[in-house]
Design a protein around this motif. Structure first.
Motif, PDB file in Angstrom:
ATOM      1  N   ILE A  83     -22.415 -18.683 -51.525  1.00 44.80           N
ATOM      2  CA  ILE A  83     -23.819 -18.340 -51.730  1.00 44.80           C
ATOM      3  C   ILE A  83     -23.952 -17.835 -53.164  1.00 44.80           C
ATOM      4  O   ILE A  83     -23.273 -16.869 -53.542  1.00 44.80           O
ATOM      5  N   VAL A 130     -35.047 -17.810 -46.857  1.00 46.80           N
ATOM      6  CA  VAL A 130     -34.015 -18.735 -47.306  1.00 46.80           C
ATOM      7  C   VAL A 130     -32.839 -18.652 -46.322  1.00 46.80           C
ATOM      8  O   VAL A 130     -32.120 -17.638 -46.271  1.00 46.80           O
ATOM      9  N   LYS A 131     -32.684 -19.701 -45.543  1.00 48.96           N
ATOM     10  CA  LYS A 131     -31.590 -19.743 -44.561  1.00 48.96           C
ATOM     11  C   LYS A 131     -30.392 -20.435 -45.201  1.00 48.96           C
ATOM     12  O   LYS A 131     -30.403 -21.627 -45.437  1.00 48.96           O
ATOM     13  N   HIS A 132     -29.338 -19.634 -45.466  1.00 44.71           N
ATOM     14  CA  HIS A 132     -28.125 -20.152 -46.075  1.00 44.71           C
ATOM     15  C   HIS A 132     -27.165 -20.655 -44.988  1.00 44.71           C
ATOM     16  O   HIS A 132     -27.294 -20.336 -43.806  1.00 44.71           O
ATOM     17  N   ASN A 169     -33.031 -13.490 -47.859  1.00 45.79           N
ATOM     18  CA  ASN A 169     -31.867 -14.330 -47.581  1.00 45.79           C
ATOM     19  C   ASN A 169     -31.429 -14.115 -46.120  1.00 45.79           C
ATOM     20  O   ASN A 169     -31.257 -12.971 -45.676  1.00 45.79           O
ATOM     21  N   PHE A 212     -29.301 -15.644 -55.649  1.00 40.60           N
ATOM     22  CA  PHE A 212     -30.102 -15.452 -54.441  1.00 40.60           C
ATOM     23  C   PHE A 212     -30.003 -14.005 -53.966  1.00 40.60           C
ATOM     24  O   PHE A 212     -31.011 -13.397 -53.583  1.00 40.60           O
ATOM     25  N   THR A 261     -31.279  -9.023 -47.909  1.00 39.89           N
ATOM     26  CA  THR A 261     -30.438 -10.037 -47.274  1.00 39.89           C
ATOM     27  C   THR A 261     -30.256  -9.658 -45.811  1.00 39.89           C
ATOM     28  O   THR A 261     -29.815  -8.538 -45.510  1.00 39.89           O
ATOM     29  N   TYR A 310     -28.708 -26.090 -55.866  1.00 37.41           N
ATOM     30  CA  TYR A 310     -28.505 -24.838 -55.106  1.00 37.41           C
ATOM     31  C   TYR A 310     -27.522 -23.922 -55.806  1.00 37.41           C
ATOM     32  O   TYR A 310     -27.728 -22.701 -55.868  1.00 37.41           O
ATOM     33  N   ALA A 334     -25.999 -27.077 -49.519  1.00 36.28           N
ATOM     34  CA  ALA A 334     -25.164 -25.988 -50.041  1.00 36.28           C
ATOM     35  C   ALA A 334     -24.141 -26.481 -51.040  1.00 36.28           C
ATOM     36  O   ALA A 334     -23.541 -25.670 -51.765  1.00 36.28           O
ATOM     37  N   VAL A 388     -28.349 -14.845 -43.804  1.00 30.96           N
ATOM     38  CA  VAL A 388     -26.947 -15.213 -43.989  1.00 30.96           C
ATOM     39  C   VAL A 388     -26.214 -15.081 -42.649  1.00 30.96           C
ATOM     40  O   VAL A 388     -26.540 -14.219 -41.818  1.00 30.96           O
ATOM     41  N   LYS A 407     -34.582 -23.987 -45.759  1.00 29.44           N
ATOM     42  CA  LYS A 407     -33.370 -24.063 -44.940  1.00 29.44           C
ATOM     43  C   LYS A 407     -32.305 -24.926 -45.598  1.00 29.44           C
ATOM     44  O   LYS A 407     -32.626 -25.983 -46.163  1.00 29.44           O
ATOM     45  N   GLU A 408     -31.067 -24.438 -45.482  1.00 34.44           N
ATOM     46  CA  GLU A 408     -29.921 -25.217 -45.941  1.00 34.44           C
ATOM     47  C   GLU A 408     -29.712 -26.364 -44.964  1.00 34.44           C
ATOM     48  O   GLU A 408     -29.770 -26.201 -43.756  1.00 34.44           O
TER      49      GLU A 408
END
Length: 718
Positions: free
Chosen positions: A635, A625-627, A563, A639, A646, A607, A602, A565, A595-596
């Motif tokens: 989030i 995983v780009k939040h 992740n 995840f 993370t 999601y 989001a 963040v 990617k978000e």
């Protein structure tokens, strides 16, 4: 990194500030002190005589010295020198002397030309008119008359402002008084930026403080002596006036010896009474005889009383008898008798002649031979004439006695009040004389008291007078420059310490871990810059970050994803995700960048609730995983719980706020024990080097700087 290494790195990081800024201020101090005044010092030594003269009385023993009293006496002398009154007199006389003897064209033993011109420049015109070049004493008197307690009064302000030569604070601070060991000798030091001023200050002080101390120690006794002297002079004038008044009174009343004169008057009165009785007896007997004789005379003989010649002759004889009787009565003492003897002889001779003439006249006038009773006329008339002459003599003496009685009465009237006045005046003179003698005795006692104090008190004497200083004291310019240099260094270090203690900017690994309590695994420079050197730096930083993240890979997990963040909505993580993806793909690893905003939203159900994303990620070796920003969108905990780790990306130049702290705490709580690591973006080069090691360029100075920054003291330049 331990605390000492961190402090050294922090100081080493600002090395140029610590070198250039203090050096610049030191150069500025050198420039500003290029015309700095030199300091000149002089001193005097004073013998007080407190200890040496104590117990000098032969009847006393030096063993009985009271050291507390002696020390107190010496301290009184020191306090007298430091007193405001003494320093004020010093200031006034010093200003007068410098203004009188200063020369604007050349230096002298009073003041340099430079400082004299500065002094004249600040002196108002009306004060300059008070300076009497011929007399220092008159100048001081003029200044004292001009002075008054007013903030606009120059003379008053000169002592109460901050002038380096004349103000109370400056003089009190620069005059240093020290006792030599435990002796009764005092050493007074003074320094100023003018040798003449330093010399004149102590020269005046050596005279002024002795006067002040004498006035303080002997002031009361001197005041008593002056009082007695004034009283003695006043009573002396009063006594002389009373004596002169007595003399004038004696002269006016013709008094030489009152007792003798009154005794003489009493004797005269007694003699008068006796003489008056005798004269009165003769007068009465002669008067009776004349009456009897006249009764036997005829009318012709009685008519002779009306004869003009008869009356004239009788009057002449009466006058002469009066004068003779007056002389005999008044000439009682021998001196007056001698003085009046000649007149008495003349009058007696004249009286004899007049009486003979009168008798001849009566003989011629008588014509009858017998009286009416039958007596012979010549004999009868002759007898009558003799009685008549005796009557006239007694009548004259009686008149003289009557006049003398009046004069005696006048003397009694005159001398009766004189006695009381004389006694009153003599009593006043006696009282004044006793007062005079009493004051004189008190004056002598006060003078003896003063001499006793002088013998048993301090004897102030300057044994080493002030000398004109020729050499200045060691210059403090170097000390000022060093103080400015090291003061600037200390100031910069102080600012650094304040920043390190209170600044919450993340900046580097150590501070970020201290503030966030998290683990920092990498730091990246600002991405996207062009240049070969920048590309190498980015590659090295991504290599370190990728290796650290790969360490969380686990083959047994069906899904391996990381992740990515962020807390800030302005931070773009797309380039970071792409670079990591490209790096791992270059190693042959099957990587997915999820990617978000591109691959998912989001705010979508997929999601937030559904787990369909797991199938997509299961087909890859590692997924990123780009939040979105946690500040804007949530989030899902799934995840955080299922990810390998993370990665929290923070800006190195951002401030760790309270909301960031709350979001980080929430992130830790929902991660179910999975590691949460931090990567710093937009970090400085030295921060990146904490993870990557030395970065290009690899010059000698750069290697030397890097080695010093890492305490490589024995491997410099290698």
């Amino acid at each position: 990194m331990n605390i000492f290494h961190y402090i050294f790195r922090a100081i080493f990081r600002i090395k140029w500030w610590l070198l250039i800024l203090p050096l610049g201020f030191a150069l500025l101090a050198i420039y500003l002190t290029r015309q700095m005044d030199r300091q000149y010092k002089t001193d005097i030594t004073i013998y007080t005589g407190v200890i040496s003269s104590y117990g000098s009385d032969p009847g006393e023993s030096n063993a009985s010295q009271d050291w507390n009293v002696l020390n107190n006496s010496i301290q009184n002398i020191i306090n007298t020198i430091n007193s405001k009154e003494t320093i004020k007199r010093l200031s006034m006389q010093l200003y007068a002397r410098l203004m009188i003897h200063g020369d604007p064209t050349k230096d002298n033993v009073y003041i340099t030309a430079k400082h004299y011109k500065e002094l004249v420049a600040i002196t108002p015109k009306d004060v300059q008119k008070l300076i009497d070049k011929s007399s220092e004493e008159n100048t001081v008197k003029n200044l004292e008359k001009y002075e008054k307690a007013d903030r606009n009064n120059f003379v008053y302000g000169l002592f109460n402002w901050n002038h380096p030569y004349f103000s109370y604070n400056a003089l009190r601070e620069n005059i240093k008084i020290n006792r030599v060991d435990n002796s009764d000798i005092l050493q007074i030091n003074y320094q100023a930026n003018d040798p003449g001023v330093a010399f004149q200050t102590l020269d005046i002080l050596s005279k002024v403080f002795a006067i002040e101390y004498t006035n303080l120690q002997f002031g009361s006794t001197n005041n008593v002596i002056r009082y007695f002297e004034a009283e003695l002079e006043r009573i002396g004038r009063e006594l002389r006036g009373q004596e002169d008044s007595l003399t004038m009174y004696n002269v006016e009343n013709r008094v030489i010896n009152y007792d003798k004169q009154t005794e003489a008057i009493a004797l005269l009165d007694k003699e008068y009474e006796l003489r008056h009785q005798d004269v009165l007896f003769v007068y009465n007997s002669a008067q009776a005889a004349i009456k009897q004789l006249e009764s036997g005379m005829d009318a012709n003989m009685r008519a002779i009383k009306n004869n003009t010649e008869f009356l004239a002759r009788m009057n002449q004889i009466a006058d002469i008898n009066y004068n003779i009787s007056k002389i005999r009565t008044l000439s009682v003492d021998s001196l007056k008798h001698k003085q009046g003897g000649a007149d008495l002889d003349v009058l007696s001779h004249e009286l004899d002649q007049k009486e003979k003439g009168f008798r001849s006249f009566m003989d011629q006038y008588t014509a009858e031979k017998y009286t009416k009773n039958g007596y012979p006329n010549a004999n009868y008339v002759k007898q009558w004439v003799e009685e008549l002459l005796r009557f006239k003599r007694s009548e004259a003496e009686l008149n003289v006695a009557r006049d003398f009685k009046q004069e005696l009465d006048h003397k009694y009237t005159q001398y009766s009040p004189i006695g009381s006045v004389l006694k009153r005046k003599e009593r006043g003179i006696s009282f004044t004389e006793q007062s005079y003698l009493s004051i004189l005795s008190s004056l002598n006692a006060a003078r003896l008291r003063l001499k006793s104090l002088e013998m048993n008190s301090a004897t102030l004497k300057v044994i080493n007078p002030a000398s004109f200083p020729l050499n200045a004291l060691p210059h403090s310019r170097k000390l000022i420059v060093f103080a400015v240099f090291f003061g600037t260094v200390a100031f910069i270090l102080g600012i650094l310490l304040i920043i390190e203690l209170f600044d919450r900017t993340l900046r580097d690994k150590t501070r970020t871990e201290r503030i966030t309590k998290g683990k920092v695994i990498a730091a990246l420079p600002k991405l996207g810059k062009s240049g070969v050197k920048q590309t190498k730096i980015e590659e090295r930083a991504i290599h370190v970050l990728a290796n650290r993240l790969y360490g969380f890979y686990n083959n047994s997990n069906p899904i391996n994803f990381i992740n990515i963040v962020k807390f800030s909505s302005t931070l773009d993580l797309s380039s970071l995700t792409d670079i990591l993806t490209a790096y791992w793909q270059g190693l042959g690893i099957n990587v997915l960048a999820y990617k978000e905003g591109t691959d998912f939203s989001a705010e979508s159900r997929e999601y937030l609730v559904d787990g369909g994303w797991a199938e997509k990620l299961g087909n890859y070796d590692i997924s990123l995983v780009k939040h979105g920003s946690m500040a804007l969108s949530p989030i899902p905990s799934l995840f955080l719980e299922r990810g390998m780790a993370t990665l929290l990306v923070l800006r190195a130049d951002s401030v760790w706020k309270t909301e960031d702290e709350l979001m980080f705490a929430d992130l830790l709580q929902r991660s179910a024990g999975k590691p949460i690591v931090i990567c710093l973006m937009n970090a400085e080069k030295y921060v990146v080097e904490e993870f990557t090691g030395m970065l290009p360029p690899f010059t000698f100075l750069r290697r030397l700087e890097y080695q010093l920054g890492n305490f490589g003291l024995t491997s410099l330049g290698k």
